[in-house]
Scaffold this active site. Structure first.
Site, PDB file in Angstrom:
ATOM      1  N   HIS A 208      25.521  -6.918  33.723  1.00  0.00           N
ATOM      2  CA  HIS A 208      25.331  -8.367  33.718  1.00  0.00           C
ATOM      3  C   HIS A 208      25.744  -8.975  35.060  1.00  0.00           C
ATOM      4  O   HIS A 208      25.045  -9.836  35.619  1.00  0.00           O
ATOM      5  CB  HIS A 208      26.151  -8.988  32.580  1.00  0.00           C
ATOM      6  CG  HIS A 208      25.911 -10.448  32.383  1.00  0.00           C
ATOM      7  ND1 HIS A 208      26.896 -11.390  32.554  1.00  0.00           N
ATOM      8  CD2 HIS A 208      24.799 -11.133  32.022  1.00  0.00           C
ATOM      9  CE1 HIS A 208      26.397 -12.599  32.303  1.00  0.00           C
ATOM     10  NE2 HIS A 208      25.132 -12.467  31.985  1.00  0.00           N
ATOM     11  N   GLU A 350      18.286 -22.143  33.236  1.00  0.00           N
ATOM     12  CA  GLU A 350      19.404 -21.534  33.959  1.00  0.00           C
ATOM     13  C   GLU A 350      19.985 -22.504  34.959  1.00  0.00           C
ATOM     14  O   GLU A 350      21.150 -22.411  35.325  1.00  0.00           O
ATOM     15  CB  GLU A 350      18.960 -20.259  34.688  1.00  0.00           C
ATOM     16  CG  GLU A 350      20.115 -19.513  35.319  1.00  0.00           C
ATOM     17  CD  GLU A 350      19.700 -18.459  36.338  1.00  0.00           C
ATOM     18  OE1 GLU A 350      20.576 -17.708  36.799  1.00  0.00           O
ATOM     19  OE2 GLU A 350      18.502 -18.415  36.676  1.00  0.00           O
ATOM     20  N   HIS A 405      23.802 -17.406  23.572  1.00  0.00           N
ATOM     21  CA  HIS A 405      22.488 -16.928  23.999  1.00  0.00           C
ATOM     22  C   HIS A 405      21.508 -16.812  22.838  1.00  0.00           C
ATOM     23  O   HIS A 405      20.294 -16.769  23.069  1.00  0.00           O
ATOM     24  CB  HIS A 405      22.622 -15.625  24.783  1.00  0.00           C
ATOM     25  CG  HIS A 405      22.925 -15.886  26.228  1.00  0.00           C
ATOM     26  ND1 HIS A 405      21.950 -16.218  27.146  1.00  0.00           N
ATOM     27  CD2 HIS A 405      24.101 -15.926  26.902  1.00  0.00           C
ATOM     28  CE1 HIS A 405      22.496 -16.425  28.317  1.00  0.00           C
ATOM     29  NE2 HIS A 405      23.806 -16.269  28.201  1.00  0.00           N
TER      30      HIS A 405
END
Length: 685
Positions: A208, A350, A405
């Protein structure tokens, strides 16, 4: 000797030790211009030079006028650095730009050498890493992983006194590895602890972090603006989420509930017991039923938001999906086209530099991370830093990451549901028939279509990151999930009289949820895990395709996730720009269960003419082997189809299960495979 490659390795090694202090067991000394030294050490520069004059290897750093890094010093050297903070992101973006503007590697080495001991070490390492990965003239410089430079962000800090004792007292050949406990953040009474082996796995957290290094949200436009970066943000995080859901099903747990109501208490607590490396303080904990209200941090004027403000941003994002267009600054409407809409929405959500209207759509994703990360001290009354959810290197450890998420993925799914189902022409490949599909472990110890998982003990070298600690290798042993390597066997008939090219797409999907109920296909398709994707040339007649699991387009091998980089392993010409971006191979498939848990293995061969992109691409060279999640450097994403195709869109209502979907097309095949978990532990050879 003036070897700039060795110099950059020293810049990344032991980031809190002064740069002039010898590195690599005292073998390498950076010779710095006197005015490069900080105020503390400049008065004793001659003494320093004399003390280390006999060091075998000297790297001479060229003298330049001191760069103006005043803006970067707004983040205190010993303060918190938060990559979800807009202000911190903007400052590090400027630093990356300055580094990118250096005329050549030697000039960059001088700039970075002047900056290193003056700036926040986390920000410095972040900016330098991105710079080295993206400059054309630094492709032969290996980049240390965050595990090497800041190991305390990944390993229980209680181990470090033991590691240091072993390193100081015992000579190198006799040193033993220190064991990292599997359970140290909560007791087994906590239900979520069943998934600690996944959430706290070092490899997936490194993945990640590294993905966000390859795809930074701020910085020079030539670095941020990559092909389909917004879509990759959506797809990579979806794949993390569905892999986590699959693990929950293995433990008879439901999928995480969406964090769609910010006003409800958060029942999940998390006490990380990790050190934030710059502060040498633990990441802050979150107690049960914490309630988010706002975030108002006076040291970061951009980290100011209320729940109402974030809700307004989310509603505007939903309006964009509903109306079919995004409003750019100035009022221009940007339509959400079928092929590019998800990419545009990914950049908006984002909140990367590529977002077309930040004032209107705000900073949804990053501010959600910050809002939860500072829930324990939203006004900075107690001078507490963020929880792990507020750091890209550690956020996957927290159970709330997956609820956050799940919400983000639902927003993207709202858009996907507006797209028409794929047509038979888009899905089919007339004349190509998959006759049979199977998997088997390479050693032949299991039956056909049975995959084996187990625990494995592996070692990592933490010596590079032990500031002011022992020299040489200092090893820690950790236990992680592993699977027996296996092969896919795919028998394909090409009815044509000519060679035809196709793209093999392999997915794994849970059949049952955590309560043992069969998943409806409309839900199952959202839970598919991409295992592999590769191109084949189909000769006329029967083709027998054999593909090994470690060749996956999703993963990187264990050695690339954990290999120590130093001057003794520095390559000559091999590029490291994308090499460490990829899902860790040891986490390719879910754990399964002791009695065997069935999954649908889906294989499709699509028409390469509809897939191809004008790109010179070979998956076996230049670190292209993990392109499904990471793309290709400086090239187009090597697949024209939507990421997740053919499962990214809704299907006609009459398709109610995987078998019905595959039976409609000759170029698709489904097999039921069983994943059997053996609760034994082996040591990595």
């Amino acid at each position: 000797m003036s070897d700039y490659r060795t110099g950059f390795m020293c810049l990344m090694t032991r980031p809190r030790e002064p740069l002039f202090y010898p590195k690599y067991g005292g073998s390498t000394f950076m010779v710095l211009p006197e005015h490069f030294l900080t105020d503390r050490y400049r008065p004793i520069a001659p003494m320093i030079a004399e003390r280390y004059s006999s060091t075998p290897n000297h790297v001479v750093v060229g003298s330049i006028d001191p760069p103006d890094f005043t803006y970067a010093m707004e983040i205190p050297r010993n303060g918190n650095y938060n990559q979800f903070s807009p202000k911190h992101r903007n400052i590090s973006g400027k630093l990356i730009q300055d580094f990118m503007n250096a005329s050549d590697p030697e000039h960059l080495l001088s700039m970075a050498s002047y900056a290193r001991d003056r700036l926040n070490p986390l920000m410095f390492q972040y900016a330098l890493t991105i710079t080295l990965l993206h400059r054309k003239d630094t492709q032969d410089i290996p980049v240390l992983s965050l595990l090497e430079t800041f190991p305390k962000r990944f390993v229980d800090p209680l181990l470090f006194p033991q590691l240091e004792e072993e390193g100081f007292v015992v000579d190198q050949p006799q040193r033993v590895s220190i064991e990292v406990p599997m359970v140290y953040t909560a007791s087994e009474e906590v239900l979520e602890q069943r998934l600690a082996y996944f959430r706290e796995d070092i490899g997936i957290n490194l993945h990640h972090w590294h993905w966000h290094i390859i795809y930074p949200a701020d910085g020079p436009k030539e670095i941020v603006q990559k092909d389909r970066r917004g879509e990759l943000f959506y797809y990579m995080h979806r794949q993390i989420l569905v892999r986590y859901i699959a693990e929950r099903f293995c433990h008879l747990m439901p999928p995480p509930t969406s964090l769609d109501n910010l006003r409800e208490p958060i029942p999940e607590a998390y006490f990380p017991k990790l050190l934030n490396s710059a502060l040498n303080r633990t990441y802050s904990a979150r107690h049960e039923n914490a309630v988010v209200t706002h975030v108002n941090r006076p040291d970061d004027e951009d980290s100011v938001a209320t729940i109402l403000e974030i809700e307004n941003w989310i509603n505007r994002f939903k309006d964009a999906i509903s109306h079919g267009y995004v409003v750019a600054e100035g009022g221009k409407r940007m339509p959400l086209e079928d092929s590019t809409g998800i990419d545009l929405l990914g950049n908006v959500l984002e909140n990367s530099l590529m977002s077309p209207n930040i004032p209107h759509y705000g900073n949804i994703h990053s501010m959600l991370h910050s809002l939860i990360g500072f829930v324990h001290d939203p006004d900075n009354k107690y001078l507490e830093g963020t929880g792990v959810i507020g750091d890209i290197a550690t956020s996957m450890r927290d159970p709330i990451f997956y609820r956050l998420h799940a919400f983000v993925d639902d927003l993207f799914e709202d858009y996907k549901k507006k797209l028409a189902p794929y047509t038979a022409k888009e899905l089919g490949y007339p004349g190509v028939t998959i006759e049979d599909v199977s998997v088997q472990d390479i050693n032949g110890k299991a039956a056909v279509n049975r995959l084996l998982t187990f625990w494995q003990r592996s070692q990592v070298d933490l010596g590079v990151g032990l500031d002011f600690g022992p020299s040489g290798h200092v090893l820690a042993t950790f236990t992680h999930l592993q699977h027996a390597p296996f092969v896919y066997r795919i028998n394909v008939m090409n009815d044509s009289q000519r060679i035809r090219r196709g793209t093999v797409r392999i997915f794994l999907a849970p059949i049952y949820d955590g309560s043992g109920e069969a998943l409806p296909f409309e839900q199952q398709r959202r839970y598919v895990i991409e295992l592999d994707k590769f191109t084949v040339a189909l000769t006329p007649g029967m083709n027998n395709i054999v593909r090994r699991s470690e060749e996956s387009s999703v993963t990187i091998p264990f050695e690339r996730t954990f290999r120590r980089q130093d001057i003794s392993t520095m390559p000559g010409t091999e590029s490291y720009r994308y090499c460490n971006c990829g899902w860790p191979d040891h986490m390719l498939i879910p754990q399964g269960s002791p009695h065997g848990l069935p999954y649908d293995l889906f294989v499709m061969i699509s028409d390469y003419k509809q897939d191809s992109v004008m790109v010179d691409f070979d998956e076996y060279v230049d670190c292209n082997d993990s392109h499904s999640y990471c793309g290709l450097r400086d090239k187009f994403y090597p697949d024209r189809r939507a990421m997740g195709f053919p499962f990214d869109r809704v299907v006609p209502k009459e398709i109610t299960h995987m078998e019905a979907f595959t039976q409609s097309f000759s170029n698709m095949q489904r097999a039921v495979v069983e994943i059997r978990f053996t609760n034994t532990t082996i040591s990595k050879v």
